[in-house]
Design a protein around this motif. Structure first.
Motif, mmCIF file in Angstrom:
data_model
loop_
_atom_site.group_PDB
_atom_site.id
_atom_site.type_symbol
_atom_site.label_atom_id
_atom_site.label_comp_id
_atom_site.label_asym_id
_atom_site.label_seq_id
_atom_site.Cartn_x
_atom_site.Cartn_y
_atom_site.Cartn_z
ATOM 1 N N GLU A 178 0.844 -1.198 0.000
ATOM 2 C CA GLU A 178 0.000 0.000 0.000
ATOM 3 C C GLU A 178 0.888 1.261 0.000
ATOM 4 O OE1 GLU A 178 -2.891 0.506 -0.677
ATOM 5 O OE2 GLU A 178 -3.297 2.530 0.061
ATOM 6 N N ARG A 181 2.529 1.704 -3.373
ATOM 7 C CA ARG A 181 1.484 2.072 -4.341
ATOM 8 C C ARG A 181 1.211 3.582 -4.246
ATOM 9 N NH1 ARG A 181 -4.037 2.492 -5.168
ATOM 10 N NH2 ARG A 181 -4.462 2.542 -2.954
ATOM 11 N N ARG A 185 2.287 6.373 -7.081
ATOM 12 C CA ARG A 185 1.187 7.170 -7.658
ATOM 13 C C ARG A 185 1.521 8.667 -7.578
ATOM 14 N NH1 ARG A 185 -4.056 4.880 -8.639
ATOM 15 N NH2 ARG A 185 -4.806 7.008 -8.651
ATOM 16 N N ILE B 161 0.256 0.773 -11.806
ATOM 17 C CA ILE B 161 0.733 0.798 -10.415
ATOM 18 C C ILE B 161 -0.276 0.089 -9.501
ATOM 19 C CG2 ILE B 161 1.026 2.373 -8.433
ATOM 20 C CD1 ILE B 161 2.358 4.323 -10.483
ATOM 21 N N ASP B 162 -1.546 0.410 -9.675
ATOM 22 C CA ASP B 162 -2.575 -0.225 -8.830
ATOM 23 C C ASP B 162 -2.579 -1.742 -9.016
ATOM 24 O OD1 ASP B 162 -3.306 2.157 -7.772
ATOM 25 O OD2 ASP B 162 -5.046 2.467 -9.066
ATOM 26 N N PHE B 165 0.918 -3.263 -7.515
ATOM 27 C CA PHE B 165 1.055 -3.168 -6.056
ATOM 28 C C PHE B 165 -0.245 -3.480 -5.320
ATOM 29 C CE2 PHE B 165 4.318 0.127 -7.383
ATOM 30 C CZ PHE B 165 5.378 -0.745 -7.252
ATOM 31 N N GLU B 166 -1.118 -4.233 -5.957
ATOM 32 C CA GLU B 166 -2.358 -4.549 -5.249
ATOM 33 C C GLU B 166 -1.999 -5.297 -3.955
ATOM 34 O OE1 GLU B 166 -3.251 -8.654 -7.744
ATOM 35 O OE2 GLU B 166 -4.796 -7.125 -7.551
ATOM 36 N N THR B 167 -2.740 -5.029 -2.906
ATOM 37 C CA THR B 167 -2.426 -5.621 -1.604
ATOM 38 C C THR B 167 -2.559 -7.129 -1.688
ATOM 39 O OG1 THR B 167 -3.373 -3.643 -0.688
ATOM 40 C CG2 THR B 167 -2.872 -5.399 0.851
#
Lengths: 193, 168
Positions: A178, A181, A185, B161-162, B165-167
């Motif tokens: 998290e 991320r 971003r 990115i989402d 790097f998803e949890t």
């Protein structure tokens, strides 16, 4: 400012993990490296001493993929946390596009966090970077400890407003993805060329 | 940074290739101060150039601090002597580092000589291109060309990115 190679259409950003000694910067980086698919990451370099303290830096390249014709990469670095490695810390920070500040949540380490953050501000200023608008993500690490500094206390002490904050336990990976991320971003959102 | 000045990778690689040939060296690299390999020549099959670039940039930066401690601004050349392979690193215009990897230490004289000549050539290339780049950049800006950070680029990058790097 990222590294741009117009000929090969390559775009390389630099993200640096900063923070006091033993706050968990390398643990964050190693966790991310292990969690990523093999095609997304290069080899990791960990340069630490026998006491598991980072001597120079840790590093690995992360491949985001091809976006609008450009191969986009993030070069991920950590800096050594100990106060006496000030020179190498400043050097690694040079040219960074974003920073993750890894704070140690142990109640006894509040002053080290503050000292380290002030150093970060000084380092950025020495490169002519305005840290108030620079992408910094604040990670309160080691949230599994019994005696914790309260969330918000570092920002309050330093008069920081609006900085993105995460909580983590880097040793088991909680909050690590998290944090990166959010940090990456921020870097992309700020990118202009 | 070298690339900011409009210097082309292929042009630098060609200059490095010449250096490798003339000095009988193994590999040549031009690395940016930020630790990214900009151009490569010779044999790179045995070398992780990404890691090499990051480490050499760190090493050169550390050496700069050492130089300051003894009252110098910079040591412009670094030489690493190994058993079989040796590395000659020289600073190019305070913006990049030229790395030459060679075998046979008796070649050092030739390597130094050719590296100095190549360093001058690269410096001149950077200076010459700077003016041209500024001019082109002005023209492109006026025409609205050459912009990478469009809203579409950002949207795609943020989605990537989402996803990555998803949890977990």
């Amino acid at each position: 400012m990222p590294h741009i190679n117009y000929e090969d259409k390559e775009l390389v950003f630099k993200i640096v993990y900063y923070g006091p000694g033993l706050s968990g910067k390398t643990t964050n980086l190693v966790y991310i490296h292990n969690a990523l698919d093999r095609d997304k990451r290069g080899d990791i370099i960990v340069l630490d001493t026998e006491e598991e303290r980072t001597l120079f830096f840790d590093f690995f390249p992360l491949h985001l993929g091809r976006i609008e014709g450009y191969q986009v990469k993030f070069n991920m670095f950590t800096v050594p946390g100990q106060v006496y490695y000030e020179a190498s810390r400043r050097l690694i920070l040079e040219g960074a596009d974003g920073v993750v500040f890894v704070a140690d949540s142990a109640l006894s380490r509040m002053e080290e966090n503050i000292e380290s953050f002030l150093m970060l501000q000084n380092n950025l200023e020495s490169f002519g970077v305005d840290w108030r608008v620079f992408p910094i993500t604040l990670q309160y690490n080691k949230r599994d400890l019994p005696l914790l500094i309260p969330l918000g206390s570092i920002e309050k002490r330093l008069g920081l407003n609006g900085m993105p904050v995460t909580e983590s336990v880097a040793t088991d990976g909680t909050g690590v993805m998290e944090t990166i991320r959010l940090a990456s971003r921020l870097v992309i959102e700020r990118f202009q060329i | 940074m070298v690339v900011k000045r409009g210097v082309k990778k292929s042009e630098v690689a060609a200059v490095l290739e010449k250096l490798i040939e003339k000095s009988g060296s193994l590999t040549g690299l031009l690395i940016t101060k930020e630790g990214v390999s900009f151009a490569e020549a010779g044999d790179t099959s045995y070398l992780n150039t990404t890691a090499m670039a990051a480490l050499v940039a760190g090493m050169f930066s550390a050496t700069r601090e050492v130089a300051r401690l003894v009252g110098e601004d910079q040591f412009s050349i670094l030489l690493q002597q190994g058993e079989n392979r040796h590395i000659h690193i020289s600073l190019i215009q305070d913006s990049g580092m030229m790395v030459v990897i060679f075998e046979g230490y008796e070649r050092i004289g030739r390597v130094r000589h050719e590296a100095r000549k190549t360093g001058e050539e690269l410096s001149k290339m950077i200076t010459d291109k700077e003016e041209k780049r500024q001019e082109e950049s002005r023209e492109k800006k006026e025409k609205g060309e050459g912009i990478i950070a469009t809203s579409q680029f950002k949207e795609y990058a943020l989605n990537a990115i989402d996803r990555i790097f998803e949890t977990r």
